[in-house]
Design a protein around this motif. Structure first.
Motif, PDB file in Angstrom:
ATOM      1  N   LYS A   1      53.391  -6.213   2.063  1.00 41.07           N
ATOM      2  CA  LYS A   1      52.601  -7.213   2.788  1.00 41.07           C
ATOM      3  C   LYS A   1      51.762  -8.068   1.830  1.00 41.07           C
ATOM      4  O   LYS A   1      50.866  -8.785   2.273  1.00 41.07           O
ATOM      5  N   GLY A   2      51.997  -7.935   0.535  1.00 38.90           N
ATOM      6  CA  GLY A   2      51.257  -8.723  -0.439  1.00 38.90           C
ATOM      7  C   GLY A   2      49.931  -8.118  -0.835  1.00 38.90           C
ATOM      8  O   GLY A   2      49.078  -8.800  -1.387  1.00 38.90           O
TER       9      GLY A   2
ATOM     10  N   ALA B   1      53.405 -16.056  -5.070  1.00 39.30           N
ATOM     11  CA  ALA B   1      54.339 -15.487  -4.087  1.00 39.30           C
ATOM     12  C   ALA B   1      53.673 -14.336  -3.335  1.00 39.30           C
ATOM     13  O   ALA B   1      53.822 -14.218  -2.113  1.00 39.30           O
ATOM     14  N   ARG B   2      52.920 -13.490  -4.054  1.00 47.21           N
ATOM     15  CA  ARG B   2      52.225 -12.370  -3.403  1.00 47.21           C
ATOM     16  C   ARG B   2      51.235 -12.889  -2.371  1.00 47.21           C
ATOM     17  O   ARG B   2      51.173 -12.390  -1.241  1.00 47.21           O
TER      18      ARG B   2
ATOM     19  N   LYS C   1      49.634 -14.141   3.282  1.00 49.11           N
ATOM     20  CA  LYS C   1      49.246 -15.126   4.294  1.00 49.11           C
ATOM     21  C   LYS C   1      50.304 -15.327   5.373  1.00 49.11           C
ATOM     22  O   LYS C   1      50.086 -16.091   6.313  1.00 49.11           O
ATOM     23  N   GLY C   2      51.469 -14.691   5.198  1.00 50.51           N
ATOM     24  CA  GLY C   2      52.532 -14.846   6.191  1.00 50.51           C
ATOM     25  C   GLY C   2      53.329 -16.129   6.037  1.00 50.51           C
ATOM     26  O   GLY C   2      54.036 -16.540   6.952  1.00 50.51           O
ATOM     27  N   ILE C   3      53.242 -16.763   4.877  1.00 52.25           N
ATOM     28  CA  ILE C   3      53.961 -18.010   4.632  1.00 52.25           C
ATOM     29  C   ILE C   3      55.419 -17.732   4.262  1.00 52.25           C
ATOM     30  O   ILE C   3      56.306 -18.502   4.597  1.00 52.25           O
TER      31      ILE C   3
ATOM     32  N   PHE D   1      63.208 -12.731   8.328  1.00 46.70           N
ATOM     33  CA  PHE D   1      63.242 -11.482   7.572  1.00 46.70           C
ATOM     34  C   PHE D   1      63.079 -10.266   8.480  1.00 46.70           C
ATOM     35  O   PHE D   1      63.770  -9.260   8.305  1.00 46.70           O
ATOM     36  N   LYS D   2      62.178 -10.368   9.444  1.00 49.12           N
ATOM     37  CA  LYS D   2      61.924  -9.238  10.355  1.00 49.12           C
ATOM     38  C   LYS D   2      63.153  -8.860  11.174  1.00 49.12           C
ATOM     39  O   LYS D   2      63.270  -7.731  11.627  1.00 49.12           O
ATOM     40  N   LYS D   3      64.075  -9.797  11.353  1.00 50.05           N
ATOM     41  CA  LYS D   3      65.265  -9.562  12.172  1.00 50.05           C
ATOM     42  C   LYS D   3      66.493  -9.138  11.360  1.00 50.05           C
ATOM     43  O   LYS D   3      67.550  -8.921  11.929  1.00 50.05           O
ATOM     44  N   LEU D   4      66.326  -9.021  10.038  1.00 49.30           N
ATOM     45  CA  LEU D   4      67.477  -8.662   9.199  1.00 49.30           C
ATOM     46  C   LEU D   4      67.957  -7.243   9.496  1.00 49.30           C
ATOM     47  O   LEU D   4      67.157  -6.354   9.794  1.00 49.30           O
TER      48      LEU D   4
END
Length: 134
Positions: free
Chosen positions: A132-133, A60-61, A66-68, A106-109
């Motif tokens: 950001k992992g 998950a990290r 990787k932005g996935i 997520f960025k728009k939450l």
């Protein structure tokens, strides 16, 4: 199991000086309790389970890095949650939680939703947004 048969094997609990409580039968045939330092088969299963959990957390990290996926997925794994459990804590439909796993969504939450996630994960909203992992 007889009181004398309660396992006293090496366990992951040994280094923490913790004992587990077992029910056993004493010499008179009555149920009683006995402390155990561990049981090898249980220890093996626990170690394998923690290995799998750590692999999922690392995956998950990496996916966040990787932005996935969004940090929601990482912190869900760290807190040993699945979609249904996180959905219950967040009091949201599971499909909404899964959408929040997408970085663009997520960025728009809203700050309120981010704060609710942060409270659920036991972190601050800024930690959640900044992850950001790395």
């Amino acid at each position: 199991m007889k009181k004398s048969e309660v396992p006293q094997d090496k366990s992951s609990l040994n280094n923490k000086n913790v004992k587990e409580l077992y029910y056993a039968v004493d010499e008179d045939g009555k149920y009683t309790t006995e402390l155990s330092s561990g049981w090898e088969p249980k220890t093996i299963v626990q170690e394998k389970t923690f290995e799998l959990i750590n692999e999922r957390i690392e995956e998950a990290r990496q996916n966040v890095k990787k932005g996935i996926c969004s940090p929601v997925v990482y912190f869900m794994e760290v807190n040993k949650m699945d979609w249904a459990i996180l959905s219950d804590y967040m009091e949201m439909w599971k499909w909404r939680i899964k959408r929040h796993a997408q970085p663009k969504v997520f960025k728009k939450l809203s700050d309120k939703t981010i704060q609710k996630y942060a409270d659920t994960f036991g972190i601050t909203a800024s930690e959640l947004k900044a992850f950001k992992g790395e």
